[in-house]
Design an enzyme around this catalytic site. Sequence first.
Site, short mmCIF file in Angstrom:
data_model
loop_
_atom_site.label_atom_id
_atom_site.label_comp_id
_atom_site.label_asym_id
_atom_site.label_seq_id
_atom_site.Cartn_x
_atom_site.Cartn_y
_atom_site.Cartn_z
N ASP A 242 0.85 -1.19 0.00
CA ASP A 242 0.00 0.00 0.00
C ASP A 242 0.89 1.25 0.00
OD1 ASP A 242 -2.37 1.52 0.20
OD2 ASP A 242 -2.24 1.54 2.39
N ASP B 292 -0.61 5.07 0.83
CA ASP B 292 -1.06 6.04 1.82
C ASP B 292 -0.95 5.46 3.22
OD1 ASP B 292 -2.11 8.24 0.10
OD2 ASP B 292 -3.42 6.65 -0.64
#
Length: 256
Positions: free
Chosen positions: A8, A10
């Site tokens: 991922d 963010d």
Amino acid sequence: MIKSVICDMDGVIYRGKQLIPGATDFVQRLLSTNTPFLFLTNNAEQTPLDLRLKLESLGIHGLTEENFITAAMATAMFLKAQKESATAYVIGGGGLMSELYKVGFSLSESNPDYVVVAKSTSFNFDQLKKAVRMIDAGAKFIGTNPDMIDPVEGGNEPAAGTILAAIAAATGKKPYIVGKPNALMMTLATRKLGTHPDNAVMIGDRMDTDIVGGMEAGMKTALVLSGVTTPEIMAHFPYKPDYVFNNVGEIDPQAL
């Protein structure tokens, strides 16, 4: 064998416009060990080029657009498989619109086949009203991702899930969500890497998207505490990650 890494962004690599400590070293370890990897993000606002340029502006170099897969890309791929040359009313940014154009969709405010919703910083009442009326008239309700908040510098801000919730409340209909934790997006990522889920690890900061999505897809999972999840929040879930780190700087891809 070195595991493939699906990571991922963010809350893992950055918060808003601020790089998370250790992120540069982590990416360099991926590159120097020739670890197969993809950045998999529920961000549907930006294109892979936007994301590469953002990371370069933060001091992370050596990546290409092929190192990214976004919820917008996954949504476009899913919709193209459902129906060729359809029309969509979009609430979201340029990244989502661009991906829909690429697969042959037209954007329309007149009886669209789909209402497609992502995070939008310009969301307003007029858009809400249009989306509700289109869905009531028969348009299929699609969400790029369910995230309620996004971690940014200084705190959190509303994300796609808050807009989806407003439309769902007004229509009484739930959206089909393509992004994490949908195993479909995880499958697209492992397929792009040419690897099997058994030989992949999902790294993320959210128990309810990254970790459950990776787990249900058959991957190992690694939670980082640099985003929205704290140890106290993690303890409330009925499942747990295989690894927990303070940030990605602590992760050695060869040791996973």
